[in-house]
Motif scaffolding. Structure first.
Motif, mmCIF file in Angstrom:
data_model
loop_
_atom_site.group_PDB
_atom_site.id
_atom_site.type_symbol
_atom_site.label_atom_id
_atom_site.label_comp_id
_atom_site.label_asym_id
_atom_site.label_seq_id
_atom_site.Cartn_x
_atom_site.Cartn_y
_atom_site.Cartn_z
ATOM 1 N N LEU A 175 0.832 -1.209 0.000
ATOM 2 C CA LEU A 175 0.000 0.000 0.000
ATOM 3 C C LEU A 175 0.864 1.256 0.000
ATOM 4 C CD1 LEU A 175 -2.875 -0.987 2.430
ATOM 5 C CD2 LEU A 175 -3.087 -0.499 -0.018
ATOM 6 N N ALA A 176 1.952 1.235 0.759
ATOM 7 C CA ALA A 176 2.839 2.394 0.822
ATOM 8 C C ALA A 176 3.467 2.689 -0.546
ATOM 9 C CB ALA A 176 3.922 2.162 1.865
ATOM 10 N N GLU A 177 3.645 1.643 -1.358
ATOM 11 C CA GLU A 177 4.235 1.800 -2.688
ATOM 12 C C GLU A 177 3.187 2.024 -3.778
ATOM 13 O OE1 GLU A 177 6.420 -1.809 -3.147
ATOM 14 O OE2 GLU A 177 7.931 -1.248 -1.672
ATOM 15 N N ASN A 178 1.920 2.032 -3.419
ATOM 16 C CA ASN A 178 0.828 2.097 -4.393
ATOM 17 C C ASN A 178 0.588 3.527 -4.854
ATOM 18 O OD1 ASN A 178 -1.381 1.557 -5.988
ATOM 19 N ND2 ASN A 178 -2.805 1.388 -4.287
ATOM 20 N N SER A 179 1.519 4.039 -5.601
ATOM 21 C CA SER A 179 1.367 5.355 -6.207
ATOM 22 C C SER A 179 1.103 5.136 -7.688
ATOM 23 C CB SER A 179 2.656 6.164 -6.016
ATOM 24 O OG SER A 179 2.569 7.393 -6.688
ATOM 25 N N VAL A 180 0.158 5.868 -8.236
ATOM 26 C CA VAL A 180 -0.181 5.721 -9.649
ATOM 27 C C VAL A 180 0.096 7.029 -10.366
ATOM 28 C CG1 VAL A 180 -2.069 5.360 -11.294
ATOM 29 C CG2 VAL A 180 -1.940 3.969 -9.229
ATOM 30 N N THR A 181 0.765 6.934 -11.502
ATOM 31 C CA THR A 181 0.994 8.093 -12.363
ATOM 32 C C THR A 181 0.327 7.814 -13.695
ATOM 33 O OG1 THR A 181 3.073 8.622 -11.277
ATOM 34 C CG2 THR A 181 2.739 9.531 -13.480
ATOM 35 N N ARG A 182 -0.484 8.754 -14.120
ATOM 36 C CA ARG A 182 -1.261 8.583 -15.356
ATOM 37 C C ARG A 182 -1.015 9.795 -16.254
ATOM 38 N NH1 ARG A 182 -5.489 4.646 -16.545
ATOM 39 N NH2 ARG A 182 -6.033 5.198 -18.664
ATOM 40 N N THR A 183 -0.790 9.551 -17.530
ATOM 41 C CA THR A 183 -0.583 10.618 -18.506
ATOM 42 C C THR A 183 -1.720 10.592 -19.511
ATOM 43 O OG1 THR A 183 1.814 10.443 -18.254
ATOM 44 C CG2 THR A 183 1.021 11.538 -20.244
ATOM 45 N N SER A 184 -2.214 11.768 -19.867
ATOM 46 C CA SER A 184 -3.305 11.855 -20.844
ATOM 47 C C SER A 184 -2.819 11.343 -22.197
ATOM 48 C CB SER A 184 -3.796 13.301 -20.966
ATOM 49 O OG SER A 184 -2.741 14.146 -21.396
ATOM 50 N N GLN A 185 -3.762 10.966 -23.048
ATOM 51 C CA GLN A 185 -3.408 10.403 -24.348
ATOM 52 C C GLN A 185 -2.564 11.355 -25.182
ATOM 53 O OE1 GLN A 185 -6.951 9.065 -26.341
ATOM 54 N NE2 GLN A 185 -7.104 7.220 -25.099
ATOM 55 N N ASP A 186 -2.833 12.635 -25.070
ATOM 56 C CA ASP A 186 -2.084 13.611 -25.859
ATOM 57 C C ASP A 186 -0.785 14.048 -25.191
ATOM 58 O OD1 ASP A 186 -3.008 15.176 -23.795
ATOM 59 O OD2 ASP A 186 -4.189 16.518 -25.065
ATOM 60 N N GLN A 187 -0.458 13.437 -24.052
ATOM 61 C CA GLN A 187 0.779 13.696 -23.314
ATOM 62 C C GLN A 187 0.840 15.098 -22.698
ATOM 63 O OE1 GLN A 187 3.166 11.024 -23.200
ATOM 64 N NE2 GLN A 187 1.443 9.982 -24.145
ATOM 65 N N ALA A 188 -0.265 15.828 -22.671
ATOM 66 C CA ALA A 188 -0.263 17.192 -22.148
ATOM 67 C C ALA A 188 -0.292 17.243 -20.624
ATOM 68 C CB ALA A 188 -1.455 17.976 -22.713
ATOM 69 N N VAL A 189 -0.920 16.232 -19.995
ATOM 70 C CA VAL A 189 -1.126 16.239 -18.544
ATOM 71 C C VAL A 189 -0.638 14.926 -17.943
ATOM 72 C CG1 VAL A 189 -2.903 16.252 -16.736
ATOM 73 C CG2 VAL A 189 -3.132 17.766 -18.712
ATOM 74 N N THR A 190 0.096 15.032 -16.846
ATOM 75 C CA THR A 190 0.499 13.851 -16.080
ATOM 76 C C THR A 190 0.124 14.097 -14.631
ATOM 77 O OG1 THR A 190 2.332 13.377 -17.573
ATOM 78 C CG2 THR A 190 2.426 12.363 -15.395
ATOM 79 N N VAL A 191 -0.581 13.125 -14.046
ATOM 80 C CA VAL A 191 -1.063 13.237 -12.667
ATOM 81 C C VAL A 191 -0.577 12.020 -11.883
ATOM 82 C CG1 VAL A 191 -3.134 13.252 -11.223
ATOM 83 C CG2 VAL A 191 -3.121 14.506 -13.371
ATOM 84 N N SER A 192 -0.126 12.257 -10.651
ATOM 85 C CA SER A 192 0.228 11.164 -9.736
ATOM 86 C C SER A 192 -0.694 11.235 -8.530
ATOM 87 C CB SER A 192 1.681 11.283 -9.268
ATOM 88 O OG SER A 192 2.557 11.117 -10.357
ATOM 89 N N VAL A 193 -1.122 10.056 -8.057
ATOM 90 C CA VAL A 193 -1.997 9.975 -6.884
ATOM 91 C C VAL A 193 -1.453 8.941 -5.910
ATOM 92 C CG1 VAL A 193 -4.068 10.689 -8.169
ATOM 93 C CG2 VAL A 193 -3.552 8.266 -7.909
ATOM 94 N N ASN A 194 -1.819 9.106 -4.632
ATOM 95 C CA ASN A 194 -1.447 8.141 -3.600
ATOM 96 C C ASN A 194 -2.532 7.068 -3.502
ATOM 97 O OD1 ASN A 194 -3.571 9.194 -2.028
ATOM 98 N ND2 ASN A 194 -2.220 10.542 -0.885
ATOM 99 N N PRO A 195 -2.383 6.072 -2.627
ATOM 100 C CA PRO A 195 -3.362 4.983 -2.557
ATOM 101 C C PRO A 195 -4.790 5.445 -2.265
ATOM 102 C CG PRO A 195 -1.426 4.401 -1.298
ATOM 103 C CD PRO A 195 -1.251 5.825 -1.730
ATOM 104 N N GLY A 196 -4.931 6.545 -1.564
ATOM 105 C CA GLY A 196 -6.259 7.058 -1.258
ATOM 106 C C GLY A 196 -6.835 7.937 -2.353
ATOM 107 N N GLY A 197 -6.089 8.138 -3.429
ATOM 108 C CA GLY A 197 -6.566 8.963 -4.532
ATOM 109 C C GLY A 197 -6.182 10.423 -4.406
ATOM 110 N N GLY A 198 -5.419 10.779 -3.384
ATOM 111 C CA GLY A 198 -4.978 12.166 -3.244
ATOM 112 C C GLY A 198 -3.909 12.493 -4.264
ATOM 113 N N MET A 199 -4.068 13.639 -4.923
ATOM 114 C CA MET A 199 -3.100 14.030 -5.938
ATOM 115 C C MET A 199 -1.784 14.402 -5.266
ATOM 116 S SD MET A 199 -3.233 16.996 -8.915
ATOM 117 C CE MET A 199 -4.880 16.565 -9.406
#
Length: 158
Positions: A37-61
């Motif tokens: 859980l401590a390592e459960n960070s997700v990074t997602r990039t939009s299809q057009d590569q304009a936006v990249t967002v990372s969130v923690n396990p609880g969904g906090g940006m």
């Protein structure tokens, strides 16, 4: 007065060893889940590569990056893209959290129901369609970048 476990326990020392072993196994699973859980960070990039967002396990940006392409977007389009990308990342983090927790508490546990209820309501594709429709709303005479106030519970306030 009868023995409470008399019919089930033949050797109390063996029963105690089994309980200690079960407790040790459960503790090891809990520690593994905690580390995952401590390592459960997700990074997602939009299809057009304009936006990249990372969130923690609880969904906090935890991070937001914008490419130069984001600077060429109107504020409504960019806000929509950020929100869509964030929702996709938060949903993926919640799914990973559920997978980690299910190994500890079981698929049908109340704890997992709490995580399920906190997930974004719409699947990512439906969320994108809804947000794309929002971005094509009524236009005003104000240029996209003038008076940008961002999103709030009241919407775009100009």
């Amino acid at each position: 007065m009868s023995e409470p476990f008399a019919g089930n326990i033949r050797d109390p020392h063996e029963w105690m060893r089994e309980q200690e072993q079960r407790t040790a196994t459960l503790l090891a699973k809990a520690q593994d889940a905690q580390a995952r859980l401590a390592e459960n960070s997700v990074t997602r990039t939009s299809q057009d590569q304009a936006v990249t967002v990372s969130v923690n396990p609880g969904g906090g940006m935890t991070a937001l990056s914008l490419s130069p392409a984001a600077g060429r977007m109107g504020h409504r389009q960019l806000a929509s893209l950020i929100l869509t990308t964030y929702n996709q990342a938060a949903r993926q983090a919640a799914e990973q959290t559920m997978e980690i927790m299910s190994s500890l508490v079981g698929q049908d546990s109340e704890a997992l129901d709490i995580v399920r209820r906190s997930m974004p309501e719409l699947p990512a594709t439906e969320q994108e369609e809804r947000l794309d429709g929002f971005g094509r709303g009524a236009r005003t005479e104000i240029d996209d970048e003038e008076g940008f106030q961002g999103f709030s519970d009241g919407g775009d306030r100009r």
